[in-house]
Design an enzyme around this catalytic site. Structure first.
Site, PDB file in Angstrom:
ATOM      1  N   LYS A 150       1.003   5.207   6.668  1.00 20.14           N
ATOM      2  CA  LYS A 150       0.362   5.961   5.592  1.00 20.14           C
ATOM      3  C   LYS A 150       0.947   7.374   5.595  1.00 20.14           C
ATOM      4  O   LYS A 150       1.626   7.783   6.535  1.00 20.14           O
ATOM      5  CB  LYS A 150      -1.165   6.048   5.790  1.00 20.14           C
ATOM      6  CG  LYS A 150      -1.873   4.698   5.953  1.00 20.14           C
ATOM      7  CD  LYS A 150      -1.874   3.871   4.691  1.00 20.14           C
ATOM      8  CE  LYS A 150      -2.571   2.516   4.932  1.00 20.14           C
ATOM      9  NZ  LYS A 150      -2.526   1.658   3.730  1.00 20.14           N
TER      10      LYS A 150
ATOM     11  N   SER B 113       0.803  -1.229   0.000  1.00 15.83           N
ATOM     12  CA  SER B 113       0.000   0.000   0.000  1.00 15.83           C
ATOM     13  C   SER B 113       0.834   1.277   0.000  1.00 15.83           C
ATOM     14  O   SER B 113       0.323   2.349  -0.288  1.00 15.83           O
ATOM     15  CB  SER B 113      -0.956   0.017   1.198  1.00 15.83           C
ATOM     16  OG  SER B 113      -0.237   0.184   2.403  1.00 15.83           O
TER      17      SER B 113
END
Length: 201
Positions: free
Chosen positions: A106, A70
């Site tokens: 993230k 990701s």
């Protein structure tokens, strides 16, 4: 005729080692001692490094292994990263936070009060201004459950993965924005693999 002062015969002669053989033997002995000293020095250094690493890991840093894609291309699956423990997160930082009993990584895009907008091409706007994202391979709207523009709630951070097509992040309601209490810190150093080791910006 027997002579009293005549020395008895010996069965062999005593050999005197040459200077060269003595030098070789001395060099071998010095090499042995030097090798032992080197081993002790290495062992001492390793103990010190291990102690510092343990202290850093428990007090200043958290060591995690990347699981998944990701955050590609910035972070690859299997890489090892040090997270510096801090709540002081700035836009653009790669933030580590607790979710579902594990730490996710993230990128921080917006903070409390910011208006976030993402168009169909995946271009991200913060407070009406398009942000520069050189860390992306490709822009993508990805899976999104939000209506834009979206205002980041008080005390929270809006995060996105760098691999927008597959990342599960603040665009998904089950994750949503990250609360301050969830934050572990921000990615500081890539420790593995060696060719990509270094400070992260």
């Amino acid at each position: 005729m027997f002579m009293a002062n005549e020395a008895p015969e010996t069965s062999g002669k005593m050999e005197i080692p040459s200077i060269e053989s003595l030098r070789e033997e001395l060099a071998r002995e010095e090499a042995k001692h030097s090798f032992r000293r080197t081993l002790w020095n290495i062992a001492g250094i390793l103990v010190v490094v291990a102690a510092i690493s343990a202290l850093m890991a428990t007090r200043l840093f958290v060591l995690i292994k990347i699981n998944g894609d990701s955050m590609k291309p910035t972070l690859e699956d299997g890489e090892i990263v040090f997270i510096r423990q801090t709540k002081d997160i700035e836009k653009g930082d790669i933030v580590g936070f607790y979710y579902g009993g594990r730490i996710l990584l993230k990128r921080a895009i917006g903070s409390a009060g910011d208006d976030i907008d993402i168009d169909q091409d995946g271009t991200v706007y913060v407070n009406g201004e398009k942000i520069d994202e050189p860390y992306l391979d490709k822009k993508d709207l990805g899976k999104c459950e939000l209506e834009f523009p979206y205002q980041v709630p008080e005390g929270m951070i809006f995060v996105l993965g760098d691999n927008r097509a597959i990342s599960i992040d603040s665009r998904i309601k089950s994750i949503g924005c990250v609360e301050k209490d969830q934050i572990v810190g921000k990615a500081a150093v890539r420790a593995w693999p060696l060719p990509r080791m270094g400070i992260m910006h």
